[in-house]
Design a protein around this motif. Structure first.
Motif, short mmCIF file in Angstrom:
data_model
loop_
_atom_site.label_atom_id
_atom_site.label_comp_id
_atom_site.label_asym_id
_atom_site.label_seq_id
_atom_site.Cartn_x
_atom_site.Cartn_y
_atom_site.Cartn_z
N MET B 1 0.84 -1.19 0.00
CA MET B 1 0.00 0.00 0.00
C MET B 1 0.89 1.25 0.00
SD MET B 1 -2.94 1.06 2.63
CE MET B 1 -1.83 1.49 3.93
N VAL B 2 0.57 2.19 -0.87
CA VAL B 2 1.41 3.37 -1.01
C VAL B 2 0.57 4.64 -0.91
CG1 VAL B 2 3.05 4.58 -2.49
CG2 VAL B 2 2.91 2.07 -2.56
N LEU B 3 0.99 5.54 -0.02
CA LEU B 3 0.40 6.88 -0.01
C LEU B 3 1.44 7.80 -0.60
CD1 LEU B 3 -1.02 7.19 3.63
CD2 LEU B 3 -2.05 6.11 1.65
N SER B 4 1.08 8.56 -1.63
CA SER B 4 2.07 9.50 -2.14
C SER B 4 1.53 10.92 -2.13
CB SER B 4 2.54 9.12 -3.54
OG SER B 4 1.63 8.22 -4.14
N GLY B 5 2.25 11.76 -1.45
CA GLY B 5 1.94 13.20 -1.39
C GLY B 5 0.54 13.48 -0.90
N VAL B 6 0.07 12.68 0.07
CA VAL B 6 -1.32 12.83 0.50
C VAL B 6 -1.47 14.01 1.46
CG1 VAL B 6 -3.17 11.78 1.84
CG2 VAL B 6 -1.94 10.43 0.15
N THR B 7 -2.35 14.92 1.10
CA THR B 7 -2.66 16.08 1.93
C THR B 7 -4.16 16.15 2.10
OG1 THR B 7 -0.74 17.32 1.16
CG2 THR B 7 -2.56 18.60 2.05
N LYS B 8 -4.60 16.45 3.32
CA LYS B 8 -6.04 16.64 3.53
C LYS B 8 -6.26 17.93 4.30
CE LYS B 8 -10.40 15.69 3.62
NZ LYS B 8 -11.19 15.56 2.39
N ARG B 9 -7.05 18.80 3.71
CA ARG B 9 -7.39 20.05 4.39
C ARG B 9 -8.87 20.10 4.68
NH1 ARG B 9 -2.87 22.27 1.42
NH2 ARG B 9 -4.03 22.21 -0.54
N PHE B 10 -9.22 20.52 5.91
CA PHE B 10 -10.61 20.84 6.24
C PHE B 10 -10.68 22.34 6.42
CE2 PHE B 10 -10.01 16.58 8.14
CZ PHE B 10 -11.03 15.90 7.49
N GLY B 11 -11.12 23.05 5.42
CA GLY B 11 -11.12 24.51 5.53
C GLY B 11 -9.70 24.99 5.74
N ASP B 12 -9.47 25.67 6.87
CA ASP B 12 -8.13 26.20 7.13
C ASP B 12 -7.21 25.19 7.78
OD1 ASP B 12 -9.28 28.50 6.29
OD2 ASP B 12 -9.59 29.34 8.31
N VAL B 13 -7.80 24.11 8.33
CA VAL B 13 -7.00 23.14 9.06
C VAL B 13 -6.38 22.15 8.09
CG1 VAL B 13 -7.03 21.40 10.87
CG2 VAL B 13 -8.62 23.32 10.97
N THR B 14 -5.07 22.00 8.18
CA THR B 14 -4.42 20.95 7.39
C THR B 14 -4.25 19.76 8.30
OG1 THR B 14 -3.27 22.61 6.12
CG2 THR B 14 -2.42 20.38 5.98
N ALA B 15 -5.08 18.75 8.10
CA ALA B 15 -5.08 17.60 9.00
C ALA B 15 -3.93 16.66 8.66
CB ALA B 15 -6.41 16.87 8.93
N VAL B 16 -3.66 16.48 7.37
CA VAL B 16 -2.55 15.64 6.92
C VAL B 16 -1.81 16.42 5.86
CG1 VAL B 16 -1.89 13.48 5.81
CG2 VAL B 16 -3.81 13.50 7.39
N ASP B 17 -0.47 16.42 5.97
CA ASP B 17 0.32 17.34 5.18
C ASP B 17 1.39 16.58 4.39
OD1 ASP B 17 1.48 19.53 4.14
OD2 ASP B 17 2.08 20.44 6.06
N GLY B 18 1.16 16.39 3.12
CA GLY B 18 2.16 15.82 2.22
C GLY B 18 2.75 14.50 2.69
N MET B 19 1.90 13.53 2.96
CA MET B 19 2.39 12.27 3.51
C MET B 19 2.81 11.30 2.41
SD MET B 19 0.51 9.55 5.96
CE MET B 19 0.72 10.30 7.50
N ASN B 20 4.06 10.81 2.51
CA ASN B 20 4.54 9.75 1.64
C ASN B 20 4.82 8.54 2.50
OD1 ASN B 20 4.73 11.01 -1.01
ND2 ASN B 20 6.18 12.36 0.01
N LEU B 21 4.22 7.42 2.17
CA LEU B 21 4.37 6.26 3.05
C LEU B 21 4.13 4.99 2.26
CD1 LEU B 21 4.54 5.00 5.91
CD2 LEU B 21 2.10 5.39 6.11
N GLU B 22 5.01 4.01 2.50
CA GLU B 22 4.81 2.72 1.86
C GLU B 22 4.67 1.68 2.95
OE1 GLU B 22 7.05 0.03 -1.51
OE2 GLU B 22 7.49 2.17 -1.32
N ILE B 23 3.61 0.93 2.91
CA ILE B 23 3.42 -0.10 3.93
C ILE B 23 3.53 -1.45 3.25
CG2 ILE B 23 1.79 -1.08 5.59
CD1 ILE B 23 0.73 1.80 5.99
N ARG B 24 4.36 -2.33 3.84
CA ARG B 24 4.65 -3.60 3.17
C ARG B 24 3.57 -4.63 3.46
NH1 ARG B 24 10.29 -3.00 6.03
NH2 ARG B 24 11.09 -1.25 4.80
N ASP B 25 3.47 -5.60 2.56
CA ASP B 25 2.49 -6.66 2.74
C ASP B 25 2.78 -7.43 4.01
OD1 ASP B 25 1.07 -6.00 0.58
OD2 ASP B 25 1.87 -7.57 -0.74
N GLY B 26 1.78 -7.69 4.78
CA GLY B 26 1.90 -8.56 5.94
C GLY B 26 2.54 -7.93 7.15
N GLU B 27 2.82 -6.65 7.10
CA GLU B 27 3.49 -6.07 8.27
C GLU B 27 2.49 -5.45 9.24
OE1 GLU B 27 6.33 -2.91 7.93
OE2 GLU B 27 5.11 -1.78 6.52
#
Ligand SMILES: Nc1ncnc2c1ncn2[C@@H]1O[C@H](COP(=O)(O)OP(=O)(O)OP(=O)(O)O)[C@@H](O)[C@H]1O
Ligand SMILES: [Mg+2]
Lengths: 277, 350, 298
Positions: B1-27
């Motif tokens: 599973m790969v998240l690349s450059g994930v950002t989530k904003r709710f109005g002015d609030v940046t809840a998640v900011d530019g997240m890059n993450l790779e999660i391996r199978d079975g971990e």
């Protein structure tokens, strides 16, 4: 010492209020079994007036009309009102605020104003229809039902909305997470959980429809008189034992409805643990 | 599973900011961070309850895009469990299979197996409200696992349980994960939980993923002041580079820190209290160790050890000693010497 | 690792959500526009553009406020009939509200301080009249207060008065109080029941007398219930039609009946529409007060 007296007085007052609530009803029910033609002259117990009621075609047709109108308007308004509650409580969309305001208006508008509104509206519509297509149509069960739906939608929506607001949104998310599409999530999770609210709304709609005099009398035509309108007409002319009998039947009907709803609520009325956050 | 450059904003609030993450199978992957740092939001974007403002989520090589939750190969264990109150335990667990059109007999079989796995076979006809918190938690787990998802998302699943039950469930969960081999993404703000259970940990703060690594790496070699401070106890000392692998602290004492370059720059070094040792002022210490002389300010008893606050070189260091037989105790006010191996120190970014 | 930036994703999700919300609400929305909003506009149009011709039909012309002006004008006999009716409706509904409050507050307090089982039973006893047919409940008073009715029998036996109360203002008042009392009890009960009783205990602990504790703690905390109940009684009482028609007489005409009369007897739709609009405005005003004071959160 004074505290004891105050709580005695409170109790006394409360029971007096309950007497005030029930004594008139009790007297009415009691007198409906009076054999005499004069309401307040007791000559003996009999079911005479109930028999007459059942032989009175006008009463029977009024009952039939009332049931049709109440049934139709309750079903339609429960469907539309529940959908409106969902649309307002579960989705964000433009124009939502306006709809919200519009939905509250029928609740606060006085009966008399609404009656005037519906009458003038139908008169205009009939005029236009006659002008455009020719046929002459008039007021009747259809216009009564349409008018009742117009106020019942709002009451159903408010009751269902309160229930929806108390529902943990995570439950619907869990359904989606467990492979339910929107329709399945609604049928298997949302609907069963808001059912007490839907039934409560239906009961309210039914009661309001069976209670209404003013609006109905404005938009009813010949032959479409409902029971409350018919009784109202009789009452204005005077007190008769027949009205007592009909009234008793109406009272019993509303109490039956309340008890049915109480039984329904007992099962699922309390917010289950899982729906609380 | 790969998240690349994930950002989530709710109005002015940046809840998640530019997240890059790779999660391996079975971990067993844990997202760790303080309240409000965006852990739940991250999880909700993976599950499909929320869509990223920017960036993309890929699961099993498949771009998720606008896929709704019911078409994603993931399942969630909610913090509030979100068990359906109008269904029995068995109906709850079988819900996902039923929605996917699995046959009735197969549902019954798989539900029974899943309930067996969480030791709740005997409660299959109960309603969720009749179960204890720990049992409800296990039903939620079974309800998700029975679908054999590619990834299981757990949002502080043990948050509502008391300490004893929580510790028992930690062990149970970890064993279960090893047995079924499904990828777990586990959200928690409890660092101990993350350290004991995870294969890898991602530490978050204010919407940003600060460090990803195995528990030991996160604990022993934090790269930022936040990670160092958030996990366990630590001494953070501001120092000035003095050239040739040495730094100058407080009143001018110099100590060796591997990896320091140049001179004149400011650095922060992190020292775990249990890596510091105490001895008498003039005692011998291992060769190559850093040593500082100081005074004991306070001693706190913990049962399994002592924590000393020692004033040295213009700062205060926390030192942890274990309660072993023959341990020498130092009273407040006594002169003392603190020493440590240079490799125990760690440079962190501010 | 190049991060594919997809700013349109969230926007698309929001659009889909908005579309679905509108779609779900649309049937009810459309219904209310056609069968509520448009009728409301028609009433307004009739009150401003319409005028009554000598045969009782409504004809339309340039906008005029004549129908509204008529409210403030004296009738042919020189009396300000409409204003009198409005004034009577107003004070009758205010008195109804006050009497309901006086009757309901102690009752609600009593119910809220019982044990849960007794409380539920007492509450059901309030709910039954609440759900029972309004017309029937009003009619019962017509029987009771009538010429040979039980109440009249009692008053004349006690030597108080021989004249029956029916068709007087007092009869209307009794009917209104009887009809709307449950609307007062229920919100009051809700407010008192959810009150934090430890506050009262704390006050007593700080040497407040029972009365002081009530004045300073219980009453202010139950204020939202008082406001909600008052509005719920005042609004229908002000627009009442059934009660004054059944229990009142020619001298006790209220606004609701007067409006109905404009349509069914006087055939003056523009004037009736104007009156309906005034009635509705008063209700809206009262409701805004209700929402402002936060009583809605009950
Ligand atoms: N639907 C929303 N609307 C507005 N702001 C939100 C929404 N959801 C989350 N936030 C904000 O985003 C930030 C991150 O929230 P999130 O729930 O992801 O934190 P968390 O790490 O899960 O915290 P906790 O440990 O308290 O559960 C918070 O500041 C929160 O207020
Ligand atoms: Mg969270």
């Amino acid at each position: 010492m004074t505290g004891r007296w105050i709580s005695r007085l409170l109790g006394l007052h409360s029971w007096a209020v309950y007497v005030f609530f029930y004594a008139p009803i009790a007297v009415l029910v009691f007198l409906s079994f009076n054999d005499n033609r004069l309401v307040t002259v007791w000559t003996g117990a009999s079911l005479r007036w109930y028999r007459e009621m059942l032989e009175n075609d006008q009463v029977l047709s009024a009952i039939r009309n009332s049931l049709i109108v109440a049934g139709v308007s309750t079903i339609v308004s429960v469907v539309l009102g529940t959908a409106a509650a969902l649309g307002l409580e579960r989705f964000r969309w433009r124009g939502r605020r306006i709809f919200d305001g519009l939905l509250y208006l029928p609740i606060i508008i006085p009966d008399v104003t609404m009656a005037v509104m519906m009458l003038l509206f139908f008169v205009q519509v009939f005029g236009l229809v006659e002008l455009a297509f020719g046929p002459k149509i008039g007021l009747g069960l259809a216009t009564i039902s349409l008018s009742h739906v117009a106020f019942n939608i709002s009451f159903v929506a408010v009751v269902v909305r309160a229930r929806l607001a108390g529902l943990d949104p995570a439950l619907e998310e869990a359904a989606a997470d467990l492979y339910a599409d929107r329709r399945q999530a609604f049928l298997h999770v949302t609907l069963p959980l808001i059912m007490p609210g839907v039934l409560g709304g239906a009961l309210l709609a039914l009661t309001l429809s069976l209670d209404d005099v003013v609006i109905t009398s404005f938009v009813s035509g010949p032959g479409s008189t409902t029971l409350p309108v018919y009784v109202f007409g009789l009452v204005k002319r005077g007190v008769t034992p027949l009205i007592n009998a009909v009234s008793t039947v109406m009272l019993v009907a509303s109490m039956l409805l309340v008890f049915v709803s109480l039984i329904f609520q007992r099962g699922d009325g309390k917010v289950p643990q899982g729906t609380r956050q | 599973m790969v998240l690349s450059g994930v950002t989530k904003r709710f109005g002015d609030v940046t809840a998640v900011d530019g997240m890059n993450l790779e999660i391996r199978d079975g971990e067993f992957f844990s997202l760790l961070g303080p309240s409000g740092c965006g852990k739940t939001t991250t999880l909700r974007m993976i599950a499909g309850f929320e869509y990223p403002t920017e960036g993309s989520v890929r699961i099993q090589g498949r771009e998720m895009g606008l896929e709704p939750p019911n078409r994603r190969p993931v399942n969630t264990v909610f913090q509030s469990y979100a068990l359906f109150p109008h269904m029995t335990v068995a109906e709850n667990v079988g819900f996902g299979l039923k929605m996917r059109g699995v046959g009735r007999s197969e549902i019954a079989e798989r539900v029974a197996r899943a309930l067996d796995q969480v030791q709740l076979a005997h409660r299959s006809d109960a309603r969720p409200s009749q179960l204890s918190g720990g049992q409800q938690q296990r039903v939620a787990l079974a309800r998700a696992l029975v679908n054999e998802p590619a990834v299981l998302l757990l949002d502080e699943p043990l948050g509502a349980l008391d300490l004893k039950l929580r510790q028992a469930m930690q062990v149970e969960l970890k064993e279960l994960q090893e047995r079924v081999g499904i990828t777990f993404v586990y959200v928690t703000h409890d660092q101990e939980e993350a350290l004991t259970m995870s294969d890898r940990i991602g530490v978050m703060n204010e919407g940003r993923l600060l460090q990803v690594g195995e528990p030991e790496a996160i604990y022993e070699r934090p790269t930022s002041r936040f990670v160092a401070d958030f996990i366990g106890h630590i001494n953070l000392v501001t120092a000035e580079c003095a050239g040739s692998g040495m730094v100058r602290i407080g009143d001018g004492a110099e100590v060796a820190v591997p990896g320091v370059q140049g001179a004149g720059g400011k650095v922060t070094i992190a020292l775990r209290p249990e890596r510091l040792h105490l001895t008498a002022p003039d005692a011998d210490i291992p060769a190559g160790a850093n040593r500082l002389r100081g005074v004991v300010r306070r001693r706190v008893y913990h049962g399994d050890g002592f924590t000393y606050e020692v004033a040295v070189a213009g700062t205060v260091l926390e030192v942890r000693t274990e309660n072993t037989p023959g341990l020498v105790r130092y009273e407040a006010g006594s002169d003392i010497c603190v020493y440590w191996d240079p490799s125990a120190a760690n440079l962190v970014e501010d | 690792m190049a991060a594919p930036v997809t700013p349109e994703l969230e926007a698309a999700a929001e659009r889909a959500q908005a579309r679905r919300g509108l779609l779900v609400s649309l049937p009810a929305y459309a219904y209310l526009v056609v069968f509520f909003a448009i009728p409301l506009v028609i009433v307004f149009v009739v009150s401003v553009f319409g005028r009554r011709n000598p045969r009782g039909a409504t004809v339309y012309g340039p906008p005029t406020l004549d129908a509204y002006r008529k409210i403030f004008e004296p009738g042919p006999d020189g009396s300000y009939l409409v204003l009198e009716i409005v004034w009577r409706s107003l004070w009758l509904s205010v008195v109804t509200t006050i009497v309901c409050l006086l009757l309901a507050y102690p009752l609600a307090y009593y119910i809220a301080t019982r044990t849960p089982r007794v409380r539920n039973a007492l509450l059901v006893l309030v709910m039954i009249p609440f759900w029972s047919n309004f017309l029937v409940r009003t009619y019962a008073w017509r029987v009771l207060l009538g010429r040979s009715g039980p109440v009249t029998a009692v008053t004349s036996a006690l030597g108080l008065t021989d004249t029956p109360m029916i068709f007087t203002v007092n009869a209307v008042l009794i009917g209104l109080v009887y009809g709307f009392l449950p609307f007062m009890v229920l919100p009051l009960y809700a407010a008192i029941e959810r009150m934090d009783w430890s506050l009262v205990e704390a006050a007593r602990d700080l040497y407040a007398s029972g009365w002081q504790a009530f004045r300073k703690i219980t009453w202010p905390l139950s204020r939202p219930g008082v406001i909600a109940g008052s509005i719920l009684v005042f609004i229908p009482a002000f627009g009442a039609y059934v009660t004054p028609e059944i229990l009142g007489g020619s001298k006790t005409t209220l606004l609701g009946s007067y409006i109905v009369r404009q349509f069914l007897q006087a055939r003056d739709a523009p004037f009736g529409s104007a009156l309906s609009f005034v009635l509705m405005s008063v209700m809206l005003g009262a409701t805004i007060v209700y929402f402002r004071t936060g009583a809605r959160n009950l």
